[in-house]
Each structure stands twice: as C-alpha cells, then as structure tokens.
Design an enzyme around this catalytic site. Structure first.
Site, short mmCIF file in Angstrom:
data_model
loop_
_atom_site.label_atom_id
_atom_site.label_comp_id
_atom_site.label_asym_id
_atom_site.label_seq_id
_atom_site.Cartn_x
_atom_site.Cartn_y
_atom_site.Cartn_z
N PHE A 1 -0.78 10.34 -7.16
CA PHE A 1 -0.78 8.90 -6.85
C PHE A 1 -1.63 8.12 -7.85
O PHE A 1 -1.66 6.92 -7.79
CB PHE A 1 -1.30 8.66 -5.43
CG PHE A 1 -0.49 9.40 -4.38
CD1 PHE A 1 0.88 9.46 -4.48
CD2 PHE A 1 -1.12 10.04 -3.33
CE1 PHE A 1 1.62 10.14 -3.53
CE2 PHE A 1 -0.39 10.73 -2.38
CZ PHE A 1 0.99 10.79 -2.48
N TRP B 1 2.23 1.63 -3.48
CA TRP B 1 1.18 2.10 -4.37
C TRP B 1 1.16 3.63 -4.44
O TRP B 1 0.86 4.21 -5.48
CB TRP B 1 -0.18 1.59 -3.89
CG TRP B 1 -1.35 2.17 -4.61
CD1 TRP B 1 -1.91 1.74 -5.77
CD2 TRP B 1 -2.15 3.31 -4.22
NE1 TRP B 1 -2.98 2.52 -6.13
CE2 TRP B 1 -3.15 3.48 -5.19
CE3 TRP B 1 -2.12 4.19 -3.13
CZ2 TRP B 1 -4.11 4.50 -5.11
CZ3 TRP B 1 -3.06 5.20 -3.05
CH2 TRP B 1 -4.04 5.34 -4.04
N HIS B 2 1.51 4.28 -3.32
CA HIS B 2 1.45 5.74 -3.28
C HIS B 2 2.55 6.39 -4.12
O HIS B 2 2.41 7.57 -4.49
CB HIS B 2 1.55 6.24 -1.84
CG HIS B 2 0.25 6.14 -1.09
ND1 HIS B 2 -0.17 4.97 -0.49
CD2 HIS B 2 -0.72 7.05 -0.85
CE1 HIS B 2 -1.34 5.18 0.08
NE2 HIS B 2 -1.70 6.42 -0.12
N GLY B 3 3.63 5.69 -4.40
CA GLY B 3 4.66 6.31 -5.22
C GLY B 3 5.95 5.51 -5.24
O GLY B 3 6.21 4.69 -4.36
N GLY C 1 0.82 -1.21 0.00
CA GLY C 1 0.00 0.00 0.00
C GLY C 1 0.85 1.26 0.00
O GLY C 1 0.51 2.25 -0.65
#
Length: 470
Positions: free
Chosen positions: A470, A324-326, A321
């Site tokens: 994102f 996933w943000h960067g 997770g």
C-alpha cells in the site's frame, strides 16, 4: 529488506553501531539518512531518486509557504505541493487502473480503443511517504509547525523504521526529536527489545502460518471449501491482518526506540471496538487521524456544513481511504462499507429516540466486529466477483463441500491471535520493567533463546508484510 530476516538484522546492527558512535547529531542524521536510502534501495534502487525528489519538493514548497507574506501565493504554493504529491501517487499507483476503467467504459458504449497500459511498478511505501509530505506542507501552511532544515525533512520522509508501512509520523512529532541528540536508557531498550520479539512472533508464527496454510488457499478457491471453512478463513484473515500489521508497527516502534526516537502508538485492541467510529480510533491510528485531519476536516469541511454534508463527508473520506489502499474496486467497496456504516452511526446518534435503551456492550462489540470481518472479505479478495463468490459460499452452506479442512493448529492460532489482541497493554509494560531489572548478559541470552525458539516455530521463509503493497 524485511524486518524478520538475517540480512536486516546485520544491517540494523551496523546502523546501530554507526549512529551511536557518530561525533555529532548532524553526522548521526546523515548516517541515518544514507542508511535509510540503502534500506529502500535494497528493494529497487531506481526509486531512491523518487523518494529524494519527494522530500526535496515538499521541503522547497514548505519553505516557500513560510517565507511568503501574501495569502494567495501561500495558498497557491500549498495547492501546487499537494497536487504534485497526488500526481506522483496517482501515476504510480492508479495510472493503469484508471486506464483500464476508461477502456472498459468506452467498450461498453461501443467505442472500444486500445489504450496504453504502462505496467507501472509500484514503489514500495509510496502511499506512506506521500501522505507524510502532504501533512508537512499543510501543517506549515496552517502554521502548526515551522519549516525544518533540509536534512531533517529528508530524514523525516526516508527514516527506514516507518518508511514502507508507517506509522505515519508527523513533522511536529519527529523533527524536534531529530533536532536534539537522542539518549538511550535501559527503559527504552527493554521495551524496544520486547516489542521487536513480540512483533517477530506475531508475524512469523501466527500471521504467516494462518496465511500460507489456511487463509490464502481458501480465498484463492472458495468454491472448493465448505461454508464453515469460509467463515473460519474470514476470522482467520481478521487475525492475520491484525497480527501482521501490528507486528510491523511493534517492530518499527522498537527499532526507532533503539535508535533513540519515539513513534506514536498505532493499534489499541481494535476488535474490542463498540462502534465503527471506535474501531477507527483503535485501528491504524496514525492513518485514521491523518484521514480525519487532512481529508475529512481540512479538504471536505468535516461537520461544519450541517448533518447531510457530515454524512456525505464521512462516506467520501472512507471511499478515498479505501482507494488509497490500492487500485482495485474491492478496496473502494471496503471503504464505502465503512463510510456508510459510519454515516449510519452518526445518523442514529442524531435521530434515535432518546428513550430507547442502548444495546448491551457485548452486542455492540459483536456487531462491530462482524461488520469489520465482512469488510475484510472485500479487502482480501482479488476481485469484486471473488468477494461475491466468497459471500455466496457462506450464505449457501448446504450446496457446496461440507468437509471442514481447518486443522486444530489453525483453530488454535486464530484463538491465540484473538487472545494476543486482547492482551492488556500494561502486561507488556510490566514485562519491560521486569526485563529492565535483569542483568544485561542474562537479557542477551534470553533474547537470543527467544529468537531461536520463534525461528524454529515459524513457517519456512518470510512473506512481505501485508501493508508493504500500500
């Protein structure tokens, strides 16, 4: 196109007029779809075909899964669909990051090579519409939803209110709304207008002012600021990211409601959480539910493999997770921190002596809040080294600058943001009921006056929403 701009306001008024005058529901959906592509294309038209391809691919895979009688072929189609989604996301979001890491690893062991760096442009909102596609094909495979018409899936993945920053609205929630001609009543209009103005205020007055005049300068050069500045900037960023992202959600929910559709709630006073598990029930609810249902349970097995595997799965879920943000190690550290604390909380619930009294509610709230703020430092920092320098500045209050540079306005905005965060939801509902009872001309005049006041108060210009990247 940014929501809090005149350009978007004109665009939305045109879309509103067109869709409510459409002769049929199919024409309405077609108009919404084209409008959504115009909205997305206003950023970069080159990526509209990518958005269309993603929707077409997920529609075709789901259709194949639903029509095939053989379990192994259904599973193969599912894996193929998920893999294509992840390949698209991985190429655009992580190709250069992983190439850089491979290059650094090779150099560290004496095999330095010049690897190709493509400088890939990140399509805005790619994480959100990719996750939406994955959830759709998985839900069709699990027979949670029936395969939908092509137009409905194209609109599901392109619908402009939630396209670039969520909420992640699942097919089971939105496709049935597309299939029935929506209605608009005074109750929906009053709540929608209130949410849009509320979001406009949080974004343009609180989040933007905190970012430009305090948080950004402090994080850019922590060595030039006092320890107290660093602490206040960390609190300021906690307020900024909440006001920024919840503002987008409020406006997205309000805009969708004005078009006749209902989005799920995405925030529920997250800084009042008494544990990190409780925090993730309150923060970016649609993402946390997606990670729980499709990654933690579906892919990793959830808590079915025993306690040790449960702890592992919690950590892996949050590590992924975070990624996933960067494409940055700071996001991985942020996710790892959250995952580790979630695993420790579960371990404590499993192993703590039953006769030990629980911590008071206020203590649990303070501990949870400061764990979240610690995580936000890594989330906000440009690099892992910058985050360590920032924490070092907090930990050594007597070795750096001593002046406190935050203005009274900044302190007031931090306090105001926390007060807004604590606003009971029923107050907004009660205000919407009050607006509904007023004559329409008076509501229009009041709305225009509020927007003018907010425009006069806001910082010059409008920065993109934090979650756009994102």
């Amino acid at each position: 196109m940014l929501f809090p701009t005149l350009t978007f306001g004109v665009f939305f008024l045109l879309v509103f007029a067109l869709v409510w005058s459409a002769p049929s529901n199919e024409w309405r959906k077609l108009l919404l779809l084209v409008s959504s592509w115009v909205f997305y294309g206003a950023w970069d038209w080159r990526f509209v075909p990518l958005l269309i391809f993603s929707a077409l691919m997920n529609w075709a895979v789901a259709k194949g899964i639903a029509s095939d009688r053989f379990a192994y072929r259904r599973k193969s189609l599912l894996l193929c669909g998920v893999a294509i989604n992840l390949l698209i996301l991985g190429f655009f979001k992580y190709f250069d990051f992983f190439t850089e890491q491979v290059g650094a690893t090779l150099a560290a062991i004496g095999f330095e090579r010049d690897l190709p760096m493509l400088q890939v442009i990140l399509p805005i909102g790619i994480s959100f519409f990719t996750f939406q596609g994955i959830s759709y094909v998985v839900d069709v495979y699990r027979r949670r939803v029936e395969p939908a018409a092509l137009l409905d899936i194209l609109l599901l993945m392109s619908f402009f209110p939630h396209l670039v920053a969520g909420p992640i609205v699942r097919a089971a929630d939105l496709v049935p709304q597309f299939q029935a001609r929506p209605r608009l009543d005074r109750s929906m209009v009053s709540m929608a207008l209130l949410l849009i103005v509320w979001g406009l205020f949080k974004k343009t007055v609180i989040a933007s002012e905190l970012a430009v005049n305090f948080v950004d300068p402090v994080f850019a050069d922590p060595a030039s600021h006092s320890s107290l500045d660093l602490v206040f900037a960390a609190y300021g960023y906690a307020v900024q990211i909440y006001c920024d992202f919840s503002a987008y959600t409020d406006m997205a929910i309000g805009l969708a409601a004005l078009l006749g559709y209902r989005f799920p709630r995405n925030f529920d006073q997250p800084y009042r959480a008494s544990s990190l598990q409780d925090f993730w029930r309150r923060w970016h609810i649609t993402l946390s539910q997606w990670l729980r249902d499709y990654l933690y349970i579906e892919a990793l097995g959830g808590s079915r493999g025993g306690k040790l595997l449960t702890y592992r799965n919690l950590i892996l879920t949050m590590l992924l997770g975070g990624l996933w943000h960067g494409a940055n190690w700071t996001f991985v550290i942020w996710g790892g921190l959250h995952g580790t604390v979630l695993a420790v909380e579960r371990l404590w619930a499993d192993k703590a002596p039953k006769h030990w009294p629980p911590l008071p509610a206020w203590a649990r709230l303070l501990i949870t809040f400061h764990i979240v703020v610690l995580g936000w430092i890594f989330f906000r920092a440009a690099s892992f080294a910058d985050a360590l320098a920032y924490l070092g500045g907090i930990a050594t209050p007597f070795t750096g600058p001593s002046a406190f540079t935050a203005s009274p306005l900044i302190v007031l905005l931090i306090a105001l943001g926390l007060a807004i965060h604590a606003t009971p939801r029923r107050w907004i509902s009660d205000a919407a009921i009050g607006i509904r009872a007023l004559p329409a001309p008076l509501v229009g005049v009041g709305l225009a006056a509020l927007i003018l006041v907010i425009d006069a108060m806001r910082f010059e210009g409008v920065a993109p929403f934090i979650y756009y990247r994102f």
